[in-house]
Design an enzyme around this catalytic site. Structure first.
Site, PDB file in Angstrom:
ATOM      1  N   LYS A 185       4.395  -4.191  -3.317  1.00 37.76           N
ATOM      2  CA  LYS A 185       3.504  -4.919  -2.603  1.00 37.76           C
ATOM      3  C   LYS A 185       3.674  -6.299  -2.635  1.00 37.76           C
ATOM      4  O   LYS A 185       3.241  -7.037  -1.311  1.00 37.76           O
ATOM      5  CB  LYS A 185       2.031  -4.586  -3.354  1.00 37.76           C
ATOM      6  CG  LYS A 185       1.561  -2.941  -3.031  1.00 37.76           C
ATOM      7  CD  LYS A 185       0.267  -2.789  -4.339  1.00 37.76           C
ATOM      8  CE  LYS A 185      -0.143  -1.427  -4.168  1.00 37.76           C
ATOM      9  NZ  LYS A 185      -0.866  -1.091  -5.048  1.00 37.76           N
ATOM     10  N   GLN A 204      -4.196  -2.112 -10.166  1.00 44.23           N
ATOM     11  CA  GLN A 204      -3.232  -0.868 -10.208  1.00 44.23           C
ATOM     12  C   GLN A 204      -3.699   0.363 -11.093  1.00 44.23           C
ATOM     13  O   GLN A 204      -3.989   0.109 -12.109  1.00 44.23           O
ATOM     14  CB  GLN A 204      -1.830  -1.329 -10.467  1.00 44.23           C
ATOM     15  CG  GLN A 204      -0.846  -0.213 -10.052  1.00 44.23           C
ATOM     16  CD  GLN A 204      -0.662   0.149  -8.630  1.00 44.23           C
ATOM     17  OE1 GLN A 204      -1.107  -0.875  -7.955  1.00 44.23           O
ATOM     18  NE2 GLN A 204      -0.487   1.136  -8.132  1.00 44.23           N
ATOM     19  N   ASP A 206      -8.466  -2.878  -1.818  1.00 44.95           N
ATOM     20  CA  ASP A 206      -8.124  -1.560  -2.120  1.00 44.95           C
ATOM     21  C   ASP A 206      -9.481  -0.641  -1.612  1.00 44.95           C
ATOM     22  O   ASP A 206      -9.250   0.653  -1.285  1.00 44.95           O
ATOM     23  CB  ASP A 206      -7.982  -1.292  -3.594  1.00 44.95           C
ATOM     24  CG  ASP A 206      -6.485  -0.721  -3.948  1.00 44.95           C
ATOM     25  OD1 ASP A 206      -5.732  -0.584  -3.046  1.00 44.95           O
ATOM     26  OD2 ASP A 206      -6.403  -1.068  -5.068  1.00 44.95           O
TER      27      ASP A 206
HETATM   28  N1  GUN Z   1      -2.309   3.800  -7.695  1.00 43.19           N
HETATM   29  C1  GUN Z   1      -1.899   4.676  -6.629  1.00 43.19           C
HETATM   30  N2  GUN Z   1      -2.129   4.362  -5.565  1.00 43.19           N
HETATM   31  C2  GUN Z   1      -2.798   3.059  -5.717  1.00 43.19           C
HETATM   32  C3  GUN Z   1      -3.496   2.080  -4.610  1.00 43.19           C
HETATM   33  O1  GUN Z   1      -3.375   2.513  -3.587  1.00 43.19           O
HETATM   34  N3  GUN Z   1      -4.317   1.258  -5.307  1.00 43.19           N
HETATM   35  C4  GUN Z   1      -4.372   1.013  -6.616  1.00 43.19           C
HETATM   36  N4  GUN Z   1      -4.901   0.072  -7.239  1.00 43.19           N
HETATM   37  N5  GUN Z   1      -3.695   2.003  -7.541  1.00 43.19           N
HETATM   38  C5  GUN Z   1      -3.154   2.708  -7.044  1.00 43.19           C
END
Ligand code: GUN
Length: 298
Positions: free
Chosen positions: A58, A102, A125
């Site tokens: 990211k 996350q 998110d």
């Molecule tokens: N863990 C797996 N996919 C995601 C996501 O899209 N966002 C976050 N914050 N954690 C994740």
């Protein structure tokens, strides 16, 4: 032998790149107008290698489009209170446009409490109940990256969803549940008749076979076989699994769909890798840009 020679591969890697180029141009225009570059922060708790990889990807993707980023790293035994305080700090910092926590989090941390503490206007998110509620009501909202990425693919590949039977496999908060809501909405893409299937569905194959559009987020490698799929169906595969393979790495990546078989019967299909996966980061960056532009929460 291939029966259906006309299958169209929905190329998520290419589409994600196109979206990132669009974001890059918008960010450059913002900076030309003396605005700050959008800033995306991430909270990462513990040392789960997959989470570390996701967060690093990211950051790298953000940098490439001109979005600045920062990561707040914590050891896996960090107290919940410290994470909540960090969220409050990010909520109040005007230089942070959007942030993510996350997932998964260590077991001693209450994930609902954490998500509820995020300011919805910075919740890129789209996991906060306010964003989920606003999405459900059709109000401007951050939509979580995977469902948003699937909508983009359906739109950019001009898939006709109106009046179609869309079958969603999986009812997770992150994918299956929002996807089912979005596909039924009076919107485009949308206006589908939606069936949501899950681990307790009886005769799941009956529903899969009746799908014009099949969205697979069931979490089982190569679960969907050709004999379960209607000729000409649009197949979207959200799964990502490593299975043993006779190659140098000792594994290969597959989805919830048996691509080899199903691609001979589908009209459109997303590959794994290179389908839905690359779209998620692109959509997170798009949400960060929207957060910086204060389009949804004035
Ligand atoms: N863990 C797996 N996919 C995601 C996501 O899209 N966002 C976050 N914050 N954690 C994740």
């Amino acid at each position: 032998m291939s029966k259906n020679k006309k299958v169209k591969i929905i190329d998520g890697k290419f589409t994600a790149q196109a979206i990132k180029e669009e974001i890059k141009k918008e960010v450059a225009a913002m900076i030309d107008n003396d605005a700050d570059a959008p800033h995306l922060a991430a909270i990462l708790v513990g040392d789960d290698p997959a989470s570390q990889t996701y967060v690093a990807s990211k950051e790298k993707a953000a940098l490439l489009v001109g979005i600045t980023s920062s990561v707040y790293k914590f050891q896996s035994d960090t107290a919940e209170e410290e994470i909540l305080q960090t969220i409050q700090y990010l909520n109040n910092d005007p230089e942070i446009d959007g942030f993510i926590v996350q997932l998964p989090l260590p077991e001693h941390i209450d994930v609902d409490k954490v998500l509820n503490t995020i300011d919805p206007s910075k919740d890129v998110d789209g996991f906060h109940p306010v964003n989920v509620g606003r999405m459900t009501l059709g109000l401007p909202a951050f939509i979580s990256a995977t469902p948003a990425g699937i909508l983009e693919l359906l739109e950019r590949y001009k898939i006709d969803t109106v009046g179609k039977h869309c079958v969603v496999l999986g009812r997770s908060n992150i994918v299956g549940s929002p996807m089912s809501i979005l596909m039924a909405k009076k919107a485009n893409p949308g206006n589908s008749t939606v069936t949501i299937c899950h681990s307790r569905t009886e005769d799941i194959e009956k529903y899969i076979r009746s799908a014009d559009i099949l969205i697979c987020a069931i979490g089982q490698p190569q679960f969907v076989k050709a004999d379960m799929v209607k000729e000409g169906a649009v197949v979207i595969d959200v799964g990502i699994h490593r299975i043993p393979a006779d190659n140098e790495k000792g594994y290969r990546i597959v989805g919830d769909v048996d691509f080899e078989e199903v691609s001979k019967k589908a009209s459109h299909i997303t590959p794994v890798p290179g389908g839905v996966g690359p779209m998620t980061i692109a959509m997170l960056l798009k949400n960060t840009l929207l957060a910086a532009k204060k389009e949804y929460y004035k």
